[in-house]
Design a protein around this motif. Sequence first.
Motif, PDB file in Angstrom:
ATOM      1  N   THR A 181       0.822  -1.118   0.025  1.00  0.00           N
ATOM      2  CA  THR A 181       0.043  -0.108  -0.078  1.00  0.00           C
ATOM      3  C   THR A 181       0.901   1.370  -0.032  1.00  0.00           C
ATOM      4  OG1 THR A 181      -0.171  -0.379   2.395  1.00  0.00           O
ATOM      5  CG2 THR A 181      -1.919  -1.066   1.233  1.00  0.00           C
ATOM      6  N   GLU A 182       2.093   1.202   0.428  1.00  0.00           N
ATOM      7  CA  GLU A 182       3.026   2.492   0.135  1.00  0.00           C
ATOM      8  C   GLU A 182       4.217   2.042   0.206  1.00  0.00           C
ATOM      9  OE1 GLU A 182       3.857   5.617  -0.365  1.00  0.00           O
ATOM     10  OE2 GLU A 182       1.754   5.848   0.590  1.00  0.00           O
ATOM     11  N   THR A 183       5.147   2.930  -0.308  1.00  0.00           N
ATOM     12  CA  THR A 183       6.903   2.539  -0.488  1.00  0.00           C
ATOM     13  C   THR A 183       7.376   3.950  -0.662  1.00  0.00           C
ATOM     14  OG1 THR A 183       8.416   1.729  -2.024  1.00  0.00           O
ATOM     15  CG2 THR A 183       6.799   2.958  -3.056  1.00  0.00           C
ATOM     16  N   ASP A 184       8.539   3.949   0.102  1.00  0.00           N
ATOM     17  CA  ASP A 184       9.467   5.140   0.285  1.00  0.00           C
ATOM     18  C   ASP A 184      10.950   4.809  -0.080  1.00  0.00           C
ATOM     19  OD1 ASP A 184      10.411   3.849   2.512  1.00  0.00           O
ATOM     20  OD2 ASP A 184       9.292   5.198   3.888  1.00  0.00           O
ATOM     21  N   LYS A 185      11.905   5.382   0.147  1.00  0.00           N
ATOM     22  CA  LYS A 185      13.318   5.014  -0.361  1.00  0.00           C
ATOM     23  C   LYS A 185      13.819   4.070   0.497  1.00  0.00           C
ATOM     24  CE  LYS A 185      15.424   9.189   2.263  1.00  0.00           C
ATOM     25  NZ  LYS A 185      16.086  10.231   2.071  1.00  0.00           N
ATOM     26  N   HIS A 186      13.238   3.937   1.648  1.00  0.00           N
ATOM     27  CA  HIS A 186      14.044   2.897   2.824  1.00  0.00           C
ATOM     28  C   HIS A 186      13.177   1.458   2.726  1.00  0.00           C
ATOM     29  CE1 HIS A 186      16.777   5.647   3.956  1.00  0.00           C
ATOM     30  NE2 HIS A 186      15.822   6.497   4.406  1.00  0.00           N
ATOM     31  N   THR A 187      11.818   1.518   2.905  1.00  0.00           N
ATOM     32  CA  THR A 187      10.704   0.543   3.186  1.00  0.00           C
ATOM     33  C   THR A 187       9.714   0.477   2.267  1.00  0.00           C
ATOM     34  OG1 THR A 187       9.692   1.827   4.891  1.00  0.00           O
ATOM     35  CG2 THR A 187      11.637   0.434   5.542  1.00  0.00           C
ATOM     36  N   ILE A 188       8.895  -0.583   2.265  1.00  0.00           N
ATOM     37  CA  ILE A 188       7.518  -0.667   1.584  1.00  0.00           C
ATOM     38  C   ILE A 188       6.764  -1.066   2.855  1.00  0.00           C
ATOM     39  CG2 ILE A 188       8.509  -1.586  -0.650  1.00  0.00           C
ATOM     40  CD1 ILE A 188       7.957  -4.368   0.249  1.00  0.00           C
ATOM     41  N   GLU A 189       5.509  -0.444   2.529  1.00  0.00           N
ATOM     42  CA  GLU A 189       4.175  -0.832   3.592  1.00  0.00           C
ATOM     43  C   GLU A 189       3.538  -1.986   2.897  1.00  0.00           C
ATOM     44  OE1 GLU A 189       1.823   2.162   5.718  1.00  0.00           O
ATOM     45  OE2 GLU A 189       0.896   1.674   3.842  1.00  0.00           O
ATOM     46  N   VAL A 190       3.389  -3.231   3.711  1.00  0.00           N
ATOM     47  CA  VAL A 190       2.764  -4.311   3.338  1.00  0.00           C
ATOM     48  C   VAL A 190       1.435  -4.092   4.284  1.00  0.00           C
ATOM     49  CG1 VAL A 190       2.770  -6.806   2.856  1.00  0.00           C
ATOM     50  CG2 VAL A 190       4.609  -5.434   2.464  1.00  0.00           C
ATOM     51  N   ARG A 191       0.422  -4.202   3.810  1.00  0.00           N
ATOM     52  CA  ARG A 191      -1.032  -4.232   4.447  1.00  0.00           C
ATOM     53  C   ARG A 191      -1.586  -5.901   4.250  1.00  0.00           C
ATOM     54  NH1 ARG A 191      -6.690  -1.341   3.140  1.00  0.00           N
ATOM     55  NH2 ARG A 191      -6.624  -2.847   1.521  1.00  0.00           N
ATOM     56  N   LEU A 192      -1.980  -6.507   5.555  1.00  0.00           N
ATOM     57  CA  LEU A 192      -2.394  -7.848   5.435  1.00  0.00           C
ATOM     58  C   LEU A 192      -3.654  -7.486   6.023  1.00  0.00           C
ATOM     59  CD1 LEU A 192       0.525  -9.700   7.357  1.00  0.00           C
ATOM     60  CD2 LEU A 192       0.423  -9.308   4.912  1.00  0.00           C
ATOM     61  N   LEU A 193      -4.828  -7.891   4.949  1.00  0.00           N
ATOM     62  CA  LEU A 193      -6.144  -7.767   5.432  1.00  0.00           C
ATOM     63  C   LEU A 193      -6.982  -9.214   5.768  1.00  0.00           C
ATOM     64  CD1 LEU A 193      -8.307  -5.655   5.486  1.00  0.00           C
ATOM     65  CD2 LEU A 193      -8.946  -5.962   3.127  1.00  0.00           C
ATOM     66  N   VAL A 194      -7.419  -9.334   6.756  1.00  0.00           N
ATOM     67  CA  VAL A 194      -7.783 -10.537   7.304  1.00  0.00           C
ATOM     68  C   VAL A 194      -9.488 -10.299   7.617  1.00  0.00           C
ATOM     69  CG1 VAL A 194      -5.905 -11.503   7.681  1.00  0.00           C
ATOM     70  CG2 VAL A 194      -7.070 -10.122   9.700  1.00  0.00           C
ATOM     71  N   SER A 195     -10.357 -11.209   7.875  1.00  0.00           N
ATOM     72  CA  SER A 195     -11.651 -11.032   8.601  1.00  0.00           C
ATOM     73  C   SER A 195     -12.076 -11.900   9.579  1.00  0.00           C
ATOM     74  CB  SER A 195     -12.686 -11.199   7.424  1.00  0.00           C
ATOM     75  OG  SER A 195     -12.574 -12.492   6.834  1.00  0.00           O
ATOM     76  N   ALA A 196     -13.044 -11.664  10.646  1.00  0.00           N
ATOM     77  CA  ALA A 196     -13.412 -12.525  11.471  1.00  0.00           C
ATOM     78  C   ALA A 196     -14.754 -12.446  11.980  1.00  0.00           C
ATOM     79  CB  ALA A 196     -12.537 -12.262  12.745  1.00  0.00           C
ATOM     80  N   ARG A 197     -15.369 -13.184  12.516  1.00  0.00           N
ATOM     81  CA  ARG A 197     -16.662 -13.084  12.947  1.00  0.00           C
ATOM     82  C   ARG A 197     -17.062 -12.149  14.025  1.00  0.00           C
ATOM     83  NH1 ARG A 197     -15.448 -18.771  12.377  1.00  0.00           N
ATOM     84  NH2 ARG A 197     -14.500 -18.491  14.292  1.00  0.00           N
ATOM     85  N   ASN A 198     -16.298 -11.551  14.629  1.00  0.00           N
ATOM     86  CA  ASN A 198     -16.600 -10.484  15.719  1.00  0.00           C
ATOM     87  C   ASN A 198     -15.366  -9.796  16.034  1.00  0.00           C
ATOM     88  OD1 ASN A 198     -15.509 -11.952  18.276  1.00  0.00           O
ATOM     89  ND2 ASN A 198     -17.031 -13.447  17.741  1.00  0.00           N
ATOM     90  N   SER A 199     -15.523  -8.657  16.699  1.00  0.00           N
ATOM     91  CA  SER A 199     -14.376  -7.656  16.949  1.00  0.00           C
ATOM     92  C   SER A 199     -13.254  -8.482  17.718  1.00  0.00           C
ATOM     93  CB  SER A 199     -14.714  -6.512  17.638  1.00  0.00           C
ATOM     94  OG  SER A 199     -15.725  -6.678  18.702  1.00  0.00           O
ATOM     95  N   GLY A 200     -13.636  -9.152  18.862  1.00  0.00           N
ATOM     96  CA  GLY A 200     -12.758 -10.041  19.791  1.00  0.00           C
ATOM     97  C   GLY A 200     -11.957 -10.875  18.928  1.00  0.00           C
ATOM     98  N   GLU A 201     -12.475 -11.763  18.102  1.00  0.00           N
ATOM     99  CA  GLU A 201     -11.777 -12.795  17.579  1.00  0.00           C
ATOM    100  C   GLU A 201     -10.865 -11.979  16.530  1.00  0.00           C
ATOM    101  OE1 GLU A 201     -14.307 -15.789  15.812  1.00  0.00           O
ATOM    102  OE2 GLU A 201     -14.827 -16.405  17.789  1.00  0.00           O
ATOM    103  N   LEU A 202     -11.334 -11.152  15.838  1.00  0.00           N
ATOM    104  CA  LEU A 202     -10.457 -10.341  14.986  1.00  0.00           C
ATOM    105  C   LEU A 202      -9.508  -9.580  15.627  1.00  0.00           C
ATOM    106  CD1 LEU A 202     -10.250  -8.882  12.183  1.00  0.00           C
ATOM    107  CD2 LEU A 202     -11.742  -6.986  13.018  1.00  0.00           C
ATOM    108  N   PHE A 203      -9.289  -9.165  16.713  1.00  0.00           N
ATOM    109  CA  PHE A 203      -8.211  -8.600  17.556  1.00  0.00           C
ATOM    110  C   PHE A 203      -7.301  -9.740  17.585  1.00  0.00           C
ATOM    111  CE2 PHE A 203      -5.594  -7.754  21.332  1.00  0.00           C
ATOM    112  CZ  PHE A 203      -5.261  -6.250  21.069  1.00  0.00           C
TER     113      PHE A 203
END
Length: 392
Positions: free
Chosen positions: A293-315
């Motif tokens: 999702t983003e890059t600069d001269k030192h690093t790249i930003e990698v986004r890992l997108l996941v899903s869960a049944r509710n907020s507690g399990e998602l965390f």
Amino acid sequence: MRSEWTHLAAIAWPLLAALILGIAVHWSLRALARAASRRAREQMRAQIAQVVAVPAAVALPLLFLSLALNATPIDPDLLGQLRHWIAIGGMLCLTWLVARAVGAVEARILLEHPVDVEDNLAARRIQTQARVISRVIQAGVILVGVALALMTFPQVRQIGAGLLASAGIIGLIAGVAAQPVFGNLIAGLQIALAQPIRLDDVVIVEGEWGRIEEITSTYVVVRIWDERRLVVPLQWFISNPFQNWTRTSAQLLGTVFLWLDHRAPIPAIREELQRICEADPRWDRRVCVTQITETDKHTIEVRLLVSARNSGELFDLRCAVREGMLAFLDAHHPQALPRVRNEVTDGDARRAATHAVAPVAHGSTQSPGAEADSETTVDPDLDTGLPSGRAQ
């Protein structure tokens, strides 16, 4: 003397009989209520018996006392006062019975719609309506019962007549004074009908993440994640914006961000994320995506997108993905982790030891119009000349 004893006996034996009968009925009904409470969750008749038995354990002895007083030759004025107080006790018992009946209906609704199931959206909606409406009805029943009991006093009726005579001013003052009370009451009805929040909803209130733990007729209790309790007036939820993470569904998407080196193997990271999600029972098998999702001269930003049944399990799933991915990169692709480094080769070191950079001529760096000083000398500033590069 004999007539006095006869008069006292005529007063005492009805009252004594009423007392003995009232105590027997009271303890019998209390025992029935305790026995019914153990089966109230399974049997409707037991729940009805539990509701009726406790107020009846007080109302029936009062009834026996009233019948006994009618059979005693006591002063009519005293008899009238005693009947008055017994009537008030009976009205309060009836009010108590109606309030308990409303509470029993609420308890039955809550029992038939538990929230400790996987898909509890409908149950939370019904429980919220039942709780709020039950509290409002119980408050109204108690208010009417106490008002009717007070209106049996002539002095209170006279005060009521005087208040009605000046209803305009009193109504204005009462309206201003009771504005928060009636505002919360109306807000409670709005929440029960429109349901912007429900029991066990996950909300963000005043920057705090928590769950709706209790909804009363005046306030809402939000259980914060660290076991604190945030008490919020009902009107606040009607007049202020807030986040409700489980408004239509408990399913949520969550992100895990990694800042990696440009040489990070994205296909391998994508395969590892899929493996971590499939091995974790908290993943609901909807979303498992890896993106830069983003890059600069030192690093790249990698986004890992996941899903869960509710907020507690998602965390918890996000934490597991973050830990598993870092362990995977450290074990199999350490070059993908970001670092600050220089690359020095043997040839560069030998050249740096044998060759020095020539000193910069003073004249080539002198500004136009600057004063020349023939006696000023410039010491050479030697640089090591070590080139920088990437580490292997």
